[in-house]
Design an enzyme around this catalytic site. Structure first.
Site, short mmCIF file in Angstrom:
data_model
loop_
_atom_site.label_atom_id
_atom_site.label_comp_id
_atom_site.label_asym_id
_atom_site.label_seq_id
_atom_site.Cartn_x
_atom_site.Cartn_y
_atom_site.Cartn_z
N GLU A 1 0.84 -1.20 0.00
CA GLU A 1 0.00 0.00 0.00
C GLU A 1 0.88 1.25 0.00
O GLU A 1 0.65 2.19 -0.77
CB GLU A 1 -0.96 0.02 1.20
N ASP B 1 -5.24 -3.90 -2.38
CA ASP B 1 -5.22 -2.44 -2.50
C ASP B 1 -3.85 -1.95 -2.94
O ASP B 1 -3.73 -1.06 -3.78
CB ASP B 1 -5.66 -1.78 -1.20
#
Length: 351
Positions: free
Chosen positions: A60, A117
């Site tokens: 991330e 993500d």
């Protein structure tokens, strides 16, 4: 508005075109914000350091920083970030990345699972780098990542086409676990433009439907983690994680704001929660089973996300109210949220 209509708006070519155009002329505030973030959290080799979590690095942080570097036209930093991420976290057998690096450990990359993500943002950053700097290799890698995200991370859970948080461990015998904050709609939009496929629209539409259906507690908030029962699609808070709207779920309204979906319940609920006048301080989290709130105030990064959602709800402009400094960056995650809020405001026309 039906979820499909909302998904179409989130993935509209006109908004994406505006984002791409703005990416070619970054504003002065973003350059300053990125430089402050880079100078504090990026190691010389290109590793983003999570100062609040044993100084680990994860995809991330690499993805967010790569995108911010592209937007700031900081090619040297982007190349360091890209090189370290490829060399250290790239998995064998597909185009995704192992999610975590632990410095000093006997095996710094001890879990080969990905974090979806992070992969979404890395792919998005690569695609933007390819356009900005004519890097065909980045375009190729970003497109290959998009293909594997569709191939390995989309699944059916009850009536929903869902985005798995990782390729392993989230599909259980009778239910699937999802993380609502992994629905990074601006990244999904960018990948859909690079690799057109109807599956992206199904994924986005069902993601919107899932967010509308998974609201808990007094303020109707999305949770950090959610289970979907296979038999009937029933939604519940999982027992494996605290039943909170917290540090993960704060990104749900951020990503909805990023694509301009001001009227979605998953944005309205957090905006109401953060602005509730009964709070003595802006809470960092709430327990969705009893409406209890954190005994301490939200970080500056969460405050910036709250300001962004409020500006979108009021159809006003989001403006940085003070220069970026050490007080605005108590730790990596707070600083990252502030960085992302600025990008979201820029892309959605609020800056």
């Amino acid at each position: 508005m039906l979820p499909r209509r909302a998904a179409l708006l989130a993935m509209s070519g006109s908004m994406a075109g505006a984002s791409a155009a703005k990416a070619q002329s970054p504003d002065h505030f973003h350059r300053i914000q990125w430089a402050a973030f880079r100078n504090r959290f990026m190691a010389p080799e290109g590793r983003i350091i999570d100062t609040g979590n044993d100084h680990v690095s994860h995809t991330e942080g690499q993805g967010w920083a790569m995108l911010a570097a592209v937007r700031a036209d900081d090619r040297a930093s982007f190349e360091k970030l890209h090189r370290w991420t490829n060399r250290t976290l790239r998995r064998q057998g597909d185009e995704l990345f192992a999610w975590r690096f632990r410095p000093g450990a006997a095996r710094p990359v001890d879990d080969p699972n990905n974090a979806t993500d992070g992969d979404l943002f890395i792919a998005w950053a690569l695609l933007e780098a390819g356009r900005r700097w004519g890097r065909a290799d980045c375009t190729t890698q970003g497109t290959a990542m998009a293909r594997d995200i569709l191939r390995l991370l989309c699944a059916q859970a009850g009536p929903f086409t869902v985005l798995l948080p990782g390729s392993q461990g989230f599909q259980r015998t009778d239910h699937t676990v999802v993380n609502p904050s992994y629905y990074a709609f601006p990244a999904i939009r960018a990948l859909a433009m690079a690799l057109p496929d109807p599956a992206w629209l199904r994924l986005a539409a069902d993601g919107v439907a899932l967010l509308r259906a998974s609201r808990f507690g007094r303020w109707g908030l999305p949770p950090d983690w959610l289970t979907i029962r296979h038999a009937d699609g029933a939604l519940a808070l999982p027992g494996d994680w605290a039943p909170r709207f917290s540090y993960d779920a704060v990104r749900v309204p951020l990503y909805l704001a990023w694509v301009g979906l001001a009227d979605e319940p998953a944005l309205i609920g957090p905006a109401d929660f953060w602005s509730d006048r009964q709070h003595r301080h802006m809470p960092a989290w709430t327990d969705l089973t009893n409406d209890g709130i954190s005994p301490y105030a939200a970080s500056p990064g969460i405050t910036e996300v709250a300001r962004l959602t409020r500006a979108l709800r009021e159809r006003s402009r989001w403006l940085a109210d003070r220069p970026v400094g050490a007080l605005d960056m108590p730790n990596y995650y707070s600083a990252a949220l502030s960085l992302l809020a600025g990008l979201a405001a820029w892309d959605s026309g609020m800056a």
